[in-house]
Structure formats: structure tokens, C-alpha cells
Design an enzyme around this catalytic site. Structure first.
Site, PDB file in Angstrom:
ATOM      1  N   ASP A   8       6.525  -3.510  31.571  1.00 35.98           N
ATOM      2  CA  ASP A   8       7.638  -4.291  31.680  1.00 35.98           C
ATOM      3  C   ASP A   8       7.664  -4.682  33.141  1.00 35.98           C
ATOM      4  O   ASP A   8       7.664  -3.770  34.128  1.00 35.98           O
ATOM      5  CB  ASP A   8       8.793  -3.527  31.348  1.00 35.98           C
ATOM      6  CG  ASP A   8       9.029  -3.215  29.737  1.00 35.98           C
ATOM      7  OD1 ASP A   8       8.135  -3.719  28.976  1.00 35.98           O
ATOM      8  OD2 ASP A   8      10.029  -2.666  29.405  1.00 35.98           O
ATOM      9  N   ASP A 129      15.465  -7.635  18.573  1.00 37.60           N
ATOM     10  CA  ASP A 129      16.191  -6.683  19.569  1.00 37.60           C
ATOM     11  C   ASP A 129      17.574  -6.211  18.638  1.00 37.60           C
ATOM     12  O   ASP A 129      18.288  -7.304  18.847  1.00 37.60           O
ATOM     13  CB  ASP A 129      16.299  -6.842  20.937  1.00 37.60           C
ATOM     14  CG  ASP A 129      14.782  -7.187  21.299  1.00 37.60           C
ATOM     15  OD1 ASP A 129      13.728  -6.551  20.784  1.00 37.60           O
ATOM     16  OD2 ASP A 129      14.776  -8.122  22.142  1.00 37.60           O
TER      17      ASP A 129
END
Length: 239
Positions: A8, A129
Site C-alpha cells: 500500500d 470494499d
């Protein structure tokens, strides 16, 4: 089963968030390119990279780092975060990205999604998500009124072949994935499902494999060494 080590990106560094909270970040490696090379040397067959800054602003912020990662490793790289136009997709593919993950745009811009799938087919993945079962967008800052199952069905009807499902409440917690939601998702659609969020042990990976989940994204567990990448790759190879 495919294993996707996660990188990330935030402000050019490799970080981990806790439950998607940008204020709860931990820097895992100041050099994401070096981290990508480490994962490749340990046997990774593909990398999962997210541009966290891009997810907030709606465009690829960490593109220079992404390009360096693609040039530094020989394995495929899939990228998500802030990809909301065909130009953005094309740019990422042009610097060596193998697959592009669409999130917010998949929910709010159907014509873009359809055109992207038409042009790039299996190179387009959709990230779903969820927070309490509802789809979250714009870097997880907004929660919509559409359920993750409904969106997954819509994606399948458009021709999307792979989705990444993340239960935000599990992300970065090492509390284990949301097996219930994943099982329901797996039963609801006929396309590939990649699980993300909370994976903490090889036993959990085995359980996902037994559920016929296509792949699993592993982040914090690799950095904190609750999962050994070489071992989990060997185990899933034998399954």
C-alpha cells in the site's frame, strides 16, 4: 489459489492502515520498490499494489513509484486506487501494470466501466470494499446504500471476470477474514473472488482455499511475520 502480497503506497512509502483509517498508518518500508523485490525473491507470483493517496484524490498520485516497481520485478503487478478514467487505465498499463483495479468508478460511472471491460477484458478487476455489508467508496470515506452482493452481481453482468472483496472492519486487524460474507459472495456470483482484509494465518488461507476462493491478498500478516510467504506459497501449491 493465488497469493497476492500487498504493498500500500502513501506519500511514496509502503504503509499499512488499520480498518482503512488514514490516521492509523504504520510505515512498513520506506522503499516500496525494495519491498516488491523482497516479495519476488521469496517466490511471489504476482503483487497487489494500492495507491492510497490516489484513492482519495481520484487520480494516480504514486505513479512514479508504481512505474519503478513494474520495472524492478519480473512478476505481474495489479494496481488499484484512484483509477477513474480510461486515460488512467491506459497510463498504468503503459508503464507495465498487468491488471487495473477499479473501485469508486465501478459504482458511479457505468459507461466508463463497460468501456474499460470491453477494451481490456480480464485486465480489469473491480474492488468491492464493504462496511457493514454496504459498499464504501472514495478511499473508504463514503458508504453507499448498495450492498456488496448487489454490486458484485452488477459487475458480473457487465462482464467483469474478477473482483477483490474487502471487509473494511477486518483490514489491517489480523482478526481473520469475514468468512460469512465471502461465502455468500462466492455463492452469489460465478466470477473469481479475491479475498482481502484480516488474513492472519496459513490456516485461514487453507479455509479460503477450501471455499474455492480464487485468491487472497495478504498484507500486515507478511510484514508482522504471522504468515511466512514462502510457506504459504508452498501450502497453496499443494492444495
Amino acid at each position: 489459489m493465488e497469493i497476492f502480497p500487498a504493498i500500500d503506497l502513501k506519500e511514496g512509502r509502503c504503509v499499512r492502515l488499520y480498518q482503512g483509517e488514514f490516521s492509523k498508518e504504520t510505515v512498513m518500508n520506506e522503499d516500496p520498490v525494495a519491498q516488491a523485490i523482497i516479495f519476488e525473491k521469496l517466490g511471489a507470483k504476482i503483487l497487489h499494489v494500492v495507491d492510497l493517496d490516489g484513492a482519495i484524490v481520484g487520480e494516480s498520485v504514486n505513479l512514479p513509484v508504481i512505474e519503478k516497481i513494474c520495472k524492478a520485478v519480473r512478476i505481474p503487478v495489479q494496481i488499484g486506487g484512484g483509477v477513474r478514467s480510461l486515460a488512467a487505465v491506459e497510463k498504468l498499463l503503459s508503464v507495465g501494470v498487468e491488471k487495473v483495479i477499479l473501485g469508486t468508478a465501478a459504482l458511479y460511472d457505468k459507461s466508463f466501466l463497460e468501456e474499460a471491460v470491453r477494451l481490456y477484458k480480464e485486465q480489469i478487476i473491480v474492488g468491492i470494499d464493504a462496511k457493514n455489508g454496504f459498499v464504501a467508496t472514495r478511499g473508504w470515506l463514503d458508504v453507499s446504500e448498495i450492498s456488496y452482493i448487489d454490486l458484485a452481481k452488477q459487475m458480473e453482468s457487465v462482464g467483469v471476470q474478477t473482483i477483490v472483496f474487502t471487509d473494511i472492519s477486518k483490514d489491517g486487524t489480523l482478526a481473520g477474514p469475514n468468512f460469512e460474507q465471502l461465502e455468500l459472495l462466492q455463492k452469489s456470483v460465478g466470477i473469481r473472488v479475491i479475498a482481502s482484509g484480516g488474513v492472519a494465518s496459513i490456516q485461514q488461507v487453507k479455509r479460503l482455499n477450501d471455499m474455492n476462493i480464487y485468491g487472497v491478498i495478504i498484507g500486515k500478516a507478511l510484514y508482522e511475520k504471522t504468515i511466512d510467504l514462502e510457506k504459504v506459497l508452498q501450502v497453496t501449491k499443494l492444495c
